[in-house]
Enzyme design. Structure first.
Site, short mmCIF file in Angstrom:
data_model
loop_
_atom_site.label_atom_id
_atom_site.label_comp_id
_atom_site.label_asym_id
_atom_site.label_seq_id
_atom_site.Cartn_x
_atom_site.Cartn_y
_atom_site.Cartn_z
N SER A 85 -1.39 -42.10 -5.33
CA SER A 85 -1.93 -41.16 -6.31
C SER A 85 -2.00 -39.74 -5.79
O SER A 85 -1.95 -38.78 -6.57
CB SER A 85 -3.34 -41.61 -6.73
OG SER A 85 -4.20 -41.74 -5.62
N GLY A 128 -2.60 -45.97 -6.90
CA GLY A 128 -3.05 -47.28 -6.46
C GLY A 128 -2.12 -47.98 -5.49
O GLY A 128 -2.44 -49.06 -4.99
N ASN A 159 -4.75 -46.18 0.30
CA ASN A 159 -5.33 -47.29 -0.46
C ASN A 159 -5.52 -48.53 0.41
O ASN A 159 -6.43 -49.32 0.16
CB ASN A 159 -4.45 -47.62 -1.67
CG ASN A 159 -4.56 -46.54 -2.73
OD1 ASN A 159 -5.64 -46.13 -3.11
ND2 ASN A 159 -3.42 -46.06 -3.20
N ASP A 208 -14.25 -37.23 -8.53
CA ASP A 208 -14.36 -38.48 -7.77
C ASP A 208 -14.52 -38.24 -6.27
O ASP A 208 -14.80 -39.16 -5.50
CB ASP A 208 -13.18 -39.41 -8.04
CG ASP A 208 -11.83 -38.83 -7.61
OD1 ASP A 208 -11.80 -37.80 -6.91
OD2 ASP A 208 -10.80 -39.43 -7.98
N HIS A 250 -9.60 -37.25 -4.88
CA HIS A 250 -8.29 -36.72 -5.25
C HIS A 250 -8.32 -35.20 -5.40
O HIS A 250 -9.32 -34.64 -5.87
CB HIS A 250 -7.82 -37.33 -6.58
CG HIS A 250 -7.56 -38.81 -6.49
ND1 HIS A 250 -8.55 -39.73 -6.76
CD2 HIS A 250 -6.45 -39.50 -6.14
CE1 HIS A 250 -8.04 -40.95 -6.59
NE2 HIS A 250 -6.78 -40.83 -6.21
#
Length: 206
Positions: free
Chosen positions: A27, A64, A93, A174, A177
């Site tokens: 991502s 992801g 991840n 979040d 990111h």
């Protein structure tokens, strides 16, 4: 007599001179929750072109994705129009899910081996494990990128989120990111390394 070169031939010649960079990642590469024009590959291509480089940066980021996911789709990414160079940005991840660092290292090694077998210049972008995973996990995970860079003799950009991680003004809500400003910081920081990658790609193809 003067040779007549049609527009199609000019386009083919220009395309032949353009260095195609595949940005293989998750991502952070894909541009999670950002407008398409703010994704890392788009901003990187613009920055390189502003500096006079004829390049095309292909966004092969999948939100992801783990190192296993990147490895699984590498074959068909290379079987089409093969890239001249690759930026490998995977592993975040794996760490967020607490997956074994040894397995991440094995997957990345397989990716780097495939690229080496095809003589494709590569830049490895490293990540750091979350600091709450304990010293043993952190040491194993953080150390895998330098080990791989040395093993496969590829340049390492130590931390893909350099200058952005933990900086609220550069992150989405979040806290993980990058926002558009954060992506630009990432591009500015990695740019010299990618310019060197472009030069290696030209030397390899030439």
């Amino acid at each position: 007599m003067f040779a007549v070169v049609n527009d199609g031939a000019r386009a083919q010649a220009a395309d032949a001179e353009t260095v195609k960079i595949l940005a293989l990642g998750d991502s952070l590469t894909a541009g999670y929750n950002l407008p398409p024009g703010d994704a890392f590959p788009v901003r990187l291509e613009a920055a390189l072109r502003d500096r006079g480089h004829a390049v095309r940066v292909v966004n092969a980021g999948v939100s992801g994705d783990t190192t296993a996911g990147g490895l699984a789709r590498l074959g068909w990414l290379l079987d089409g129009e093969a890239p001249d160079a690759v930026i490998v940005e995977l592993g975040a991840n794996d760490a967020l899910r607490g997956l074994p660092p040894q397995k991440a290292e094995e997957n990345l090694a397989a990716i780097l081996q495939s690229l080496a077998d095809r003589n494709i210049p590569t830049l490895l972008a490293g990540m750091y494990a979350p600091r709450n995973l304990g010293p043993e996990y952190i040491a194993a995970f953080d150390g895998l990128y330098p080990r791989l860079a040395e093993r496969f003799d590829v340049p390492l950009y130590p931390f893909f989120l350099e200058g952005v991680a933990l900086q609220d003004r550069y992150l989405l809500s979040d806290g993980l990111h990058p926002n558009a400003e954060g992506v630009q910081v990432m591009v500015d920081n990695i740019l010299p390394h990618v310019e060197a990658l472009v030069e290696r790609a030209r030397q390899t193809s030439g």
